[in-house]
Design a protein around this motif. Structure first.
Motif, PDB file in Angstrom:
ATOM      1  N   THR A 132       0.832  -1.207   0.000  1.00 23.59           N
ATOM      2  CA  THR A 132       0.000   0.000   0.000  1.00 23.59           C
ATOM      3  C   THR A 132       0.863   1.252   0.000  1.00 23.59           C
ATOM      4  OG1 THR A 132      -1.750  -1.167   1.199  1.00 23.59           O
ATOM      5  CG2 THR A 132      -1.815   1.232   1.233  1.00 23.59           C
ATOM      6  N   SER A 133       1.934   1.231   0.785  1.00 25.16           N
ATOM      7  CA  SER A 133       2.828   2.387   0.822  1.00 25.16           C
ATOM      8  C   SER A 133       3.459   2.635  -0.544  1.00 25.16           C
ATOM      9  CB  SER A 133       3.911   2.164   1.882  1.00 25.16           C
ATOM     10  OG  SER A 133       4.832   3.220   1.891  1.00 25.16           O
ATOM     11  N   ARG A 134       3.919   1.547  -1.203  1.00 25.30           N
ATOM     12  CA  ARG A 134       4.528   1.713  -2.523  1.00 25.30           C
ATOM     13  C   ARG A 134       3.516   2.188  -3.555  1.00 25.30           C
ATOM     14  NH1 ARG A 134       6.816  -3.194  -0.875  1.00 25.30           N
ATOM     15  NH2 ARG A 134       5.371  -4.360  -2.209  1.00 25.30           N
ATOM     16  N   VAL A 135       2.314   1.597  -3.527  1.00 26.13           N
ATOM     17  CA  VAL A 135       1.269   2.010  -4.474  1.00 26.13           C
ATOM     18  C   VAL A 135       0.872   3.461  -4.242  1.00 26.13           C
ATOM     19  CG1 VAL A 135      -1.139   1.625  -5.130  1.00 26.13           C
ATOM     20  CG2 VAL A 135       0.393  -0.318  -4.844  1.00 26.13           C
ATOM     21  N   PHE A 136       0.779   3.850  -2.966  1.00 29.89           N
ATOM     22  CA  PHE A 136       0.390   5.225  -2.637  1.00 29.89           C
ATOM     23  C   PHE A 136       1.416   6.220  -3.177  1.00 29.89           C
ATOM     24  CE2 PHE A 136       0.342   8.793   0.423  1.00 29.89           C
ATOM     25  CZ  PHE A 136      -0.959   9.225   0.226  1.00 29.89           C
ATOM     26  N   ARG A 137       2.689   5.946  -2.907  1.00 27.83           N
ATOM     27  CA  ARG A 137       3.726   6.855  -3.399  1.00 27.83           C
ATOM     28  C   ARG A 137       3.759   6.880  -4.927  1.00 27.83           C
ATOM     29  NH1 ARG A 137       6.837   4.186   0.603  1.00 27.83           N
ATOM     30  NH2 ARG A 137       7.977   3.102  -1.052  1.00 27.83           N
ATOM     31  N   GLY A 138       3.596   5.707  -5.522  1.00 29.65           N
ATOM     32  CA  GLY A 138       3.602   5.650  -6.979  1.00 29.65           C
ATOM     33  C   GLY A 138       2.421   6.377  -7.598  1.00 29.65           C
ATOM     34  N   ALA A 139       1.246   6.255  -6.951  1.00 28.08           N
ATOM     35  CA  ALA A 139       0.060   6.925  -7.486  1.00 28.08           C
ATOM     36  C   ALA A 139       0.201   8.441  -7.420  1.00 28.08           C
ATOM     37  CB  ALA A 139      -1.179   6.466  -6.712  1.00 28.08           C
ATOM     38  N   ILE A 140       0.758   8.938  -6.315  1.00 34.01           N
ATOM     39  CA  ILE A 140       0.954  10.389  -6.200  1.00 34.01           C
ATOM     40  C   ILE A 140       1.959  10.878  -7.241  1.00 34.01           C
ATOM     41  CG2 ILE A 140       1.878  12.203  -4.720  1.00 34.01           C
ATOM     42  CD1 ILE A 140       0.686  10.792  -2.345  1.00 34.01           C
ATOM     43  N   ALA A 141       3.068  10.125  -7.408  1.00 31.08           N
ATOM     44  CA  ALA A 141       4.071  10.530  -8.398  1.00 31.08           C
ATOM     45  C   ALA A 141       3.502  10.496  -9.810  1.00 31.08           C
ATOM     46  CB  ALA A 141       5.296   9.616  -8.285  1.00 31.08           C
ATOM     47  N   HIS A 142       2.729   9.449 -10.106  1.00 29.71           N
ATOM     48  CA  HIS A 142       2.131   9.344 -11.444  1.00 29.71           C
ATOM     49  C   HIS A 142       1.135  10.471 -11.694  1.00 29.71           C
ATOM     50  CE1 HIS A 142      -0.813   7.780 -14.431  1.00 29.71           C
ATOM     51  NE2 HIS A 142       0.296   7.359 -15.026  1.00 29.71           N
TER      52      HIS A 142
ATOM     53  N   VAL B  86      -4.741  -6.571  -0.043  1.00 28.17           N
ATOM     54  CA  VAL B  86      -4.501  -5.171   0.307  1.00 28.17           C
ATOM     55  C   VAL B  86      -5.811  -4.469   0.606  1.00 28.17           C
ATOM     56  CG1 VAL B  86      -3.622  -2.967  -0.534  1.00 28.17           C
ATOM     57  CG2 VAL B  86      -2.364  -5.066  -1.023  1.00 28.17           C
ATOM     58  N   ARG B  87      -6.790  -4.638  -0.260  1.00 30.31           N
ATOM     59  CA  ARG B  87      -8.078  -3.973  -0.051  1.00 30.31           C
ATOM     60  C   ARG B  87      -8.827  -4.577   1.132  1.00 30.31           C
ATOM     61  NH1 ARG B  87      -9.414  -0.440  -4.113  1.00 30.31           N
ATOM     62  NH2 ARG B  87      -8.119  -0.602  -5.984  1.00 30.31           N
ATOM     63  N   ARG B  88      -8.693  -5.891   1.315  1.00 26.95           N
ATOM     64  CA  ARG B  88      -9.387  -6.513   2.447  1.00 26.95           C
ATOM     65  C   ARG B  88      -8.868  -5.973   3.767  1.00 26.95           C
ATOM     66  NH1 ARG B  88      -8.283 -11.357   1.336  1.00 26.95           N
ATOM     67  NH2 ARG B  88      -6.614 -11.811   2.818  1.00 26.95           N
ATOM     68  N   TRP B  89      -7.553  -5.876   3.904  1.00 29.90           N
ATOM     69  CA  TRP B  89      -7.010  -5.396   5.162  1.00 29.90           C
ATOM     70  C   TRP B  89      -7.148  -3.895   5.311  1.00 29.90           C
ATOM     71  CZ3 TRP B  89      -6.804  -8.344   8.988  1.00 29.90           C
ATOM     72  CH2 TRP B  89      -6.569  -9.706   8.834  1.00 29.90           C
ATOM     73  N   ALA B  90      -7.121  -3.170   4.203  1.00 33.50           N
ATOM     74  CA  ALA B  90      -7.382  -1.725   4.283  1.00 33.50           C
ATOM     75  C   ALA B  90      -8.806  -1.472   4.761  1.00 33.50           C
ATOM     76  CB  ALA B  90      -7.155  -1.080   2.921  1.00 33.50           C
ATOM     77  N   PHE B  91      -9.763  -2.226   4.228  1.00 28.05           N
ATOM     78  CA  PHE B  91     -11.157  -2.080   4.647  1.00 28.05           C
ATOM     79  C   PHE B  91     -11.321  -2.439   6.118  1.00 28.05           C
ATOM     80  CE2 PHE B  91     -15.558  -3.605   5.033  1.00 28.05           C
ATOM     81  CZ  PHE B  91     -16.244  -2.518   4.511  1.00 28.05           C
ATOM     82  N   THR B  92     -10.684  -3.533   6.535  1.00 26.25           N
ATOM     83  CA  THR B  92     -10.754  -3.945   7.941  1.00 26.25           C
ATOM     84  C   THR B  92     -10.213  -2.852   8.856  1.00 26.25           C
ATOM     85  OG1 THR B  92     -10.495  -6.270   7.328  1.00 26.25           O
ATOM     86  CG2 THR B  92      -9.982  -5.665   9.602  1.00 26.25           C
TER      87      THR B  92
END
Length: 592
Positions: A83-93, A251-257
């Motif tokens: 999630t951390s990597r995806v978050f940083r990548g999404a902001i950069a993109h 990732v989404r399951r644990w983020a939702f939890t």
């Protein structure tokens, strides 16, 4: 650890009452703890027995599922890292691919949102904030986590506020720092959520309105947990939207939890948040042509059950000390007759549009609601092939209204603050849809900027946040305290205060060095008797009727046990715009 704690709790009932009573007597100042009765002790044993059994059940479950638990732990670690990597990548993109007006528009919205919130960050504490400070945040952590007798204790928020004041001191801004951070982050979260749902133009308009809406500003500068819940709800929208396409995504399951758990650990009324997000997830699963709805249901049910288990464990200390139902025995949580609940729920729903538009001119409010209706259409199947049969801005209020009627408990309007971003986002969607229909897409950033300038100017000029009576607003209590400090109050003096000033007076008296014992009404003749009268702005009786009644100085003094009918008229010592201080002649003072 759970096994050991469970055994300790179960072993409490093996200790005789006489042994515990002797220990209590030694701790009492007079050597007799008469309040500690055998009946009270049996109540403690009953709760510790149930608590011990619950902890043993948790321990047994972890042992039986130990292989799965290890896998879950590893999965959580991997999910957090991914999630951390995806978050940083999404902001950069986004930063490198989004148009300039979108990037700089969000930065402008965040800057304006922070600036307008900082205008009120040093305002005097209101009643519920001072209650949080004095009764919970300043106390030891074990007391903070175990006292749920009043709904005022938003546990997770109070814990964050307690950490904040221990680092920065017990000032107003330090107590409000967690709420300020959450409210400010909600602007970016609203932008991200509606960019996924409706595109960059709608997202920018939603962020601008989030930055300048009076309700969002107010609860970003009040030390309550509602801005945290709003942030979690917006993050939940981001988590749920594309989940049905990959229902087994860890990732989404644990983020939702985690989102549902943190929401419930802040305020238990966040069951509405869980219900809205869970129902929306199931509807999205049903609308996906290539997704088996059972996979979506299993993912949602598993995440919800795990969140419930974590939440029960978080509230375990409070349930152990006061019983698991103590919170629901509050007068604010008692179910009413269905007819009365329906009447109150309809009144609440009817007043919500005006509340969300507070501080804005009626014409601007009407314009936003018209855009919001267009936005609901734009998010539906009626206007888009990928729209929903029941768009979230329509689903959420209807579901919350139905749950309110089912519970027969009508919460305060601030409990539904998390719904206001849906209104603002729908207005942004309506603006984007309208400019697209008339082929004025280049005008969208300028229209969003114009709305933002209008909104922030009118909210600031109207002083809507300052004049609001939410959670008891004693506007001049700080100045009144400074005046009383110059009178050199002693323990034999008495100050009668109104309801809205009762807890703020404790905070400011303590800070000013005035003995807080002067606020406790005594049956001995006071040396000097003061009455602190709050003057509240005109408002509908239903808005805060209790506060309006308690603002009368004579009634306040009589409630404290002093008969003012036998006294000469009081002398006005000091007054400000919102407060008056009276001095009574105690020579003819009598007691009931």
């Amino acid at each position: 650890m759970l096994l050991g704690a469970g055994i300790v709790l179960l072993s409490v009932e093996t200790i005789p009452f006489s042994t515990v009573r002797a220990l209590a007597d030694r701790q009492a100042s007079d050597g007799r703890a008469d309040g500690f009765t055998e009946e009270l002790y049996q109540g403690i044993v009953y709760r510790t027995r149930r608590g011990g059994i619950l902890l043993l059940a948790y321990a047994a479950g972890l042992w039986l599922l130990r292989t799965r638990a290890i896998q879950i732990g590893s999965g959580i670690r991997r999910a957090i890292g991914r999630t951390s990597r995806v978050f940083r990548g999404a902001i950069a993109h986004w930063w490198h691919t989004a148009p300039g007006w979108e990037r700089w528009g969000l930065i402008a919205a965040l800057t304006a949102g922070l600036a307008v919130r900082l205008l009120w960050i040093h305002a005097p504490l209101r009643h519920d904030e001072a209650f949080t400070m004095e009764a919970y945040a300043r106390t030891p952590v074990y007391r903070l986590l175990t006292d749920m007798r009043e709904p005022n204790n938003h546990l997770l928020h109070t814990l964050l506020a307690s950490i904040s004041i221990r680092i920065f001191g017990d000032s107003e801004w330090a107590l409000r720092l967690p709420a300020l951070w959450a409210g400010w982050a909600s602007i970016a979260a609203a932008f991200a959520a509606f960019r996924v749902l409706a595109g960059g133009g709608a997202a920018l308009a939603a962020a601008v309105l989030m930055a300048t809406q009076m309700a969002q500003i107010e609860y970003s500068v009040l030390a309550r947990g509602y801005s945290l819940v709003t942030l979690f709800f917006l993050l939940g929208i981001l988590t749920v939207y594309r989940w049905p396409q990959r229902p087994r995504s860890p990732v989404r399951r644990w983020a939702f939890t985690l989102i549902i758990t943190l929401s419930l650990c802040t305020i238990l009324s966040s069951l509405y948040v869980a219900a809205v997000l869970g129902t929306w997830l199931l509807l999205l699963g049903l609308e996906q042509k290539h997704t088996h709805w059972r996979s979506v249901f299993q993912a949602a049910a598993g995440a919800g059950a795990t969140a419930a288990a974590f939440t029960v464990l978080f509230y375990f200390p409070a349930g152990l000390v006061h019983g698991p139902t103590q919170y629901f025995q509050s007068r604010f949580m008692q179910p009413a007759a269905f007819s009365y609940a329906k009447e109150q729920a309809i009144e609440l729903a009817a007043g919500m549009p005006a509340y969300w538009g507070s501080g804005w001119p009626p014409a601007f409010q009407f314009f936003l609601w018209a855009l919001a209706l267009l936005g609901v259409v734009a998010l539906s199947r009626a206007a888009s092939s990928n729209g929903s049969w029941l768009p979230l801005p329509l689903l959420a209020p209807l579901l919350c209204f139905g749950l309110t009627l089912a519970q027969r408990v009508v919460h305060f309007r601030r409990s539904f603050l998390f719904l206001s971003p849906l209104f603002l986002g729908a207005a942004g969607c309506g603006l984007a849809w309208l400019t697209n229909r008339v082929r004025w897409q280049p005008a969208l950033p300028y229209a969003a900027a114009a709305m933002g300038i209008t909104a922030i100017f009118t909210v600031t000029a109207s002083q809507a946040v300052y004049l609001s009576n939410e959670i008891g607003n004693a506007r001049d209590i700080r100045e009144a305290t400074a005046y009383l400090q110059g009178l050199h109050l002693e323990a034999r003096d008495h100050v009668s205060v109104t309801l809205v000033s009762s807890m703020p007076a404790i905070y400011y008296f303590r800070k000013a060095g005035i003995p807080t014992s002067v606020l406790d009404h005594s049956r001995t003749r006071p040396r000097r008797l003061f009455a602190l009268e709050d003057v509240l702005p005109a408002q509908p009786v239903s808005g805060n009727a209790e506060n309006r009644i308690m603002a009368d100085k004579n009634l306040v003094v009589r409630i404290d046990g002093f008969d003012t009918e036998q006294m000469p008229p009081p002398v006005l010592l000091w007054q400000s715009r919102w407060c008056r201080l009276w001095l009574y002649d105690t020579q003819n003072l009598s007691y009931p």
